[in-house]
Motif scaffolding. Structure first.
Motif, PDB file in Angstrom:
ATOM      1  N   SER A 169       0.840  -1.191   0.000  1.00 43.23           N
ATOM      2  CA  SER A 169       0.000   0.000   0.000  1.00 43.23           C
ATOM      3  C   SER A 169       0.873   1.238   0.000  1.00 43.23           C
ATOM      4  O   SER A 169       2.064   1.175   0.275  1.00 43.23           O
ATOM      5  CB  SER A 169      -0.929   0.008   1.218  1.00 43.23           C
TER       6      SER A 169
ATOM      7  N   PHE B  96      -3.283   0.974  -8.446  1.00 42.35           N
ATOM      8  CA  PHE B  96      -3.616   1.042  -7.028  1.00 42.35           C
ATOM      9  C   PHE B  96      -5.102   1.286  -6.847  1.00 42.35           C
ATOM     10  O   PHE B  96      -5.689   2.117  -7.541  1.00 42.35           O
ATOM     11  CB  PHE B  96      -2.835   2.177  -6.349  1.00 42.35           C
TER      12      PHE B  96
ATOM     13  N   SER C 211      -2.078  -2.137  -3.813  1.00 48.72           N
ATOM     14  CA  SER C 211      -1.805  -2.795  -5.089  1.00 48.72           C
ATOM     15  C   SER C 211      -1.440  -4.242  -4.843  1.00 48.72           C
ATOM     16  O   SER C 211      -0.708  -4.562  -3.917  1.00 48.72           O
ATOM     17  CB  SER C 211      -0.645  -2.112  -5.805  1.00 48.72           C
TER      18      SER C 211
END
Length: 176
Positions: free
Chosen positions: A92, A118, A110
């Motif tokens: 993240s 993302f 992601s």
């Protein structure tokens, strides 16, 4: 009289030429097995002369009576490693997003490797809906990030003026 006609004609030509720009950036729509994706490219690439242009997308899917939404940011390349942290089995990062002049820190996750896409992390669907409503209520949104390619912090701006109209055309995107 000829001058007035010339001015009116010039004005009509100018309106016809510029009117697509008044609607905002194009919203690219894809549909795949009941999943609708609405995507908007950033106003410009973050590296001059290269096709490194971020994309902001809203993904809508209806599962039975429930509708799920996701907001995805694809920076157009890999971001610097120092930005990532662990988020379960995923990675993240926290990005600063400016919505209607209000800056806020947002968490994105992601599962791709390399990390090139993302998803906004809202703990619940209502939290994602609140963020989505904020995005749909403003003409522009900016996202700050640091591309690995340049190592220089940058900000990409997305013109979302056409997104609300396109969003409302798809029943899969309804917010209840």
């Amino acid at each position: 009289m000829k001058t007035v006609r010339a001015i009116l004609l010039s004005g009509a030509i100018a309106c016809a030429f510029w009117s697509p720009n008044l609607l905002g950036q194009d919203v690219h729509v894809t549909s795949d097995n009941g999943v609708i994706t609405l995507s908007v490219m950033a106003q410009k690439p973050y590296v001059s002369g290269q096709a490194k242009t971020p994309v902001l997308s809203v993904v809508c899917q209806q599962k039975g009576k429930k509708i799920a939404h996701a907001i995805t940011f694809s920076p157009g390349g890999v971001l610097t490693q120092q930005d990532y942290s662990s988020y379960g089995k995923s990675s993240s990062l926290v990005l600063k997003v400016t919505i209607g002049g209000n800056k806020q820190l947002t968490t994105w996750v992601s599962q791709d490797n390399p990390f090139q896409s993302f998803d906004y992390v809202g703990k619940t669907e209502p939290e994602r809906i609140q963020f989505l409503q904020a995005l749909l209520s403003v003409p522009t949104v900016s996202i700050d990030f640091t591309p690995f390619l340049t190592g220089i912090p940058t900000s990409s701006t997305f013109d979302l003026t056409g997104l609300r109209t396109e969003f409302n055309k798809h029943p899969e995107c309804a917010m209840k």
